[in-house]
Design a protein around this motif. Structure first.
Motif, PDB file in Angstrom:
ATOM      1  N   THR A 138       0.863  -1.196   0.000  1.00 30.65           N
ATOM      2  CA  THR A 138       0.000   0.000   0.000  1.00 30.65           C
ATOM      3  C   THR A 138       0.895   1.240   0.000  1.00 30.65           C
ATOM      4  OG1 THR A 138      -0.051   0.102   2.413  1.00 30.65           O
ATOM      5  CG2 THR A 138      -1.863  -1.078   1.346  1.00 30.65           C
ATOM      6  N   SER A 139       0.278   2.365  -0.389  1.00 32.47           N
ATOM      7  CA  SER A 139       1.054   3.602  -0.446  1.00 32.47           C
ATOM      8  C   SER A 139       0.611   4.618   0.612  1.00 32.47           C
ATOM      9  CB  SER A 139       0.950   4.215  -1.846  1.00 32.47           C
ATOM     10  OG  SER A 139      -0.393   4.415  -2.207  1.00 32.47           O
ATOM     11  N   GLN A 150     -10.995  -0.604  -4.385  1.00 29.41           N
ATOM     12  CA  GLN A 150     -11.881   0.179  -5.260  1.00 29.41           C
ATOM     13  C   GLN A 150     -12.090  -0.500  -6.621  1.00 29.41           C
ATOM     14  OE1 GLN A 150     -10.540   4.253  -5.735  1.00 29.41           O
ATOM     15  NE2 GLN A 150      -9.935   4.361  -3.592  1.00 29.41           N
ATOM     16  N   ASN A 151     -11.222  -1.433  -6.961  1.00 29.96           N
ATOM     17  CA  ASN A 151     -11.269  -2.011  -8.306  1.00 29.96           C
ATOM     18  C   ASN A 151     -12.329  -3.097  -8.444  1.00 29.96           C
ATOM     19  OD1 ASN A 151      -9.202  -0.285  -8.921  1.00 29.96           O
ATOM     20  ND2 ASN A 151      -7.608  -1.847  -9.040  1.00 29.96           N
ATOM     21  N   LEU A 152     -12.939  -3.143  -9.629  1.00 31.12           N
ATOM     22  CA  LEU A 152     -13.974  -4.146  -9.899  1.00 31.12           C
ATOM     23  C   LEU A 152     -13.398  -5.561  -9.804  1.00 31.12           C
ATOM     24  CD1 LEU A 152     -16.969  -4.506 -10.731  1.00 31.12           C
ATOM     25  CD2 LEU A 152     -16.198  -4.522 -13.119  1.00 31.12           C
ATOM     26  N   THR A 153     -12.156  -5.724 -10.239  1.00 33.23           N
ATOM     27  CA  THR A 153     -11.532  -7.058 -10.172  1.00 33.23           C
ATOM     28  C   THR A 153     -11.444  -7.530  -8.723  1.00 33.23           C
ATOM     29  OG1 THR A 153     -10.268  -6.510 -12.159  1.00 33.23           O
ATOM     30  CG2 THR A 153      -9.549  -8.439 -10.927  1.00 33.23           C
ATOM     31  N   HIS A 154     -11.207  -6.592  -7.801  1.00 36.44           N
ATOM     32  CA  HIS A 154     -11.185  -6.938  -6.376  1.00 36.44           C
ATOM     33  C   HIS A 154     -12.517  -7.550  -5.969  1.00 36.44           C
ATOM     34  CE1 HIS A 154     -11.503  -6.320  -2.039  1.00 36.44           C
ATOM     35  NE2 HIS A 154     -10.183  -6.281  -2.000  1.00 36.44           N
ATOM     36  N   GLU A 155     -13.598  -6.924  -6.405  1.00 37.71           N
ATOM     37  CA  GLU A 155     -14.940  -7.427  -6.075  1.00 37.71           C
ATOM     38  C   GLU A 155     -15.142  -8.830  -6.673  1.00 37.71           C
ATOM     39  OE1 GLU A 155     -18.146  -4.862  -7.389  1.00 37.71           O
ATOM     40  OE2 GLU A 155     -19.546  -6.562  -7.382  1.00 37.71           O
ATOM     41  N   LYS A 207      -3.831   6.082  -9.375  1.00 37.40           N
ATOM     42  CA  LYS A 207      -3.882   6.314  -7.931  1.00 37.40           C
ATOM     43  C   LYS A 207      -4.244   5.087  -7.123  1.00 37.40           C
ATOM     44  CE  LYS A 207      -4.505  11.232  -7.761  1.00 37.40           C
ATOM     45  NZ  LYS A 207      -5.079  12.354  -7.026  1.00 37.40           N
ATOM     46  N   THR A 208      -4.790   4.075  -7.790  1.00 41.06           N
ATOM     47  CA  THR A 208      -5.218   2.872  -7.066  1.00 41.06           C
ATOM     48  C   THR A 208      -4.117   1.816  -6.974  1.00 41.06           C
ATOM     49  OG1 THR A 208      -6.150   2.134  -9.159  1.00 41.06           O
ATOM     50  CG2 THR A 208      -7.681   3.097  -7.571  1.00 41.06           C
ATOM     51  N   ALA A 209      -2.939   2.098  -7.506  1.00 45.69           N
ATOM     52  CA  ALA A 209      -1.843   1.122  -7.489  1.00 45.69           C
ATOM     53  C   ALA A 209      -1.265   0.980  -6.089  1.00 45.69           C
ATOM     54  CB  ALA A 209      -0.750   1.547  -8.463  1.00 45.69           C
ATOM     55  N   THR A 210      -0.539  -0.120  -5.868  1.00 46.92           N
ATOM     56  CA  THR A 210       0.110  -0.319  -4.571  1.00 46.92           C
ATOM     57  C   THR A 210       1.227   0.675  -4.359  1.00 46.92           C
ATOM     58  OG1 THR A 210       1.621  -1.942  -5.525  1.00 46.92           O
ATOM     59  CG2 THR A 210      -0.352  -2.797  -4.445  1.00 46.92           C
ATOM     60  N   VAL A 211       1.824   1.142  -5.465  1.00 50.87           N
ATOM     61  CA  VAL A 211       3.049   1.920  -5.347  1.00 50.87           C
ATOM     62  C   VAL A 211       2.874   3.405  -5.635  1.00 50.87           C
ATOM     63  CG1 VAL A 211       4.521  -0.035  -5.863  1.00 50.87           C
ATOM     64  CG2 VAL A 211       3.665   1.359  -7.736  1.00 50.87           C
TER      65      VAL A 211
END
Lengths: 168, 168
Positions: free
Chosen positions: A36-37, B49-54, B160-164
């Motif tokens: 996470t960031s 927040q990502n649809l793939t997460h859901e 903005k939703t990336a881990t990094v």
């Protein structure tokens, strides 16, 4: 299942270090990554048989030294193929005690990260430690050593305790 | 803390895919890695927040397509910078339904891995899904695209939703 497919996953190569009652130890790891960031958190996956696993479990802190591409195999062997139960891996190695309390290997490192463990997941042979980053600095301008470099350029072997071990 | 130090961690670049009631979706991810070798387990870190997460949360399966070095930015953009809530990302893309039930992107992929979720860790903005690998195959002989390739050769941006993600 073709294990070769798993080898297409990209990794770097790191020394993950910790301490117990002021005694430093560290090991080579390839599964280190930012999760996470906000807050900045990193994870490291360590084999339960390793002394560094015990030290991270007990001290709750660890450091990650990002190795440079030119890191010699003798250095990787020192941290990756021998146990800290048998000798002091840090003897004669350039390191310092970090802000977190963990030892930080400077030798052959282009950057380091220090983290305090905030969560851990038991994944059978290994534990996935998640830590909040308390310090991170660049130490040099070189390229990071990748696991692919290590395997294909250096003909590196993988110890049985690695996350990616498949065969002798 | 110098965020540049975190950028020295090495990653590949992948399409992580899943489905909900037969509707496929996928996203670009860099934090995919093997966590154990017996059984073979992999982890993927996805933004809540990502649809793939859901889809992964609900279906309990996911696939990982390892992208080739020559993957065009338009393809990465399709999976990385647009949401499956707005359009069908798989429309016109070469993919198949895998053994796990997850869709598997073949286009620009040199290998794929399918996994069934066996554990998950809440890491604030993201979830770290750990899955037991049920299938893994090599699809081509190319080199994997690395996150470093993507950033430095392709001048890639990070959503903005990336881990990094660190800054605009």
């Amino acid at each position: 299942m073709n294990p070769e497919a798993l080898y297409r996953i990209s990794y770097g190569l790191y020394v993950v270090s910790s301490h117990l009652d002021g005694r430093p130890n560290g090991q080579i790891a390839n599964t280190v990554f930012q999760v996470t960031s906000d807050p900045v958190m990193v994870a490291a996956c360590l084999n339960k048989q390793n002394l560094t696993h015990e030290y991270v479990s007990k001290s709750g802190v660890f450091s990650v030294s990002v190795l440079e591409r030119q890191t010699p195999m003798t250095f990787i062997g020192r941290f990756g193929f021998r146990s800290g139960r048998d000798f002091d891996k840090f003897d004669g190695v350039d390191f310092f005690w970090g802000k977190s309390g963990a030892p930080v290997v400077k030798e052959h490192a282009i950057a380091y990260i220090e983290a305090r463990v905030v969560d851990r997941m038991d994944v059978r042979s290994h534990t996935l430690f998640v830590g909040e980053v308390v310090e991170a600095e660049v130490l040099g301008e070189g390229e990071p050593l990748t696991y692919a470099d290590y395997h294909y350029l250096k003909k590196g072997k993988t110890p049985k305790t690695a996350t990616v071990y498949f065969r002798d």
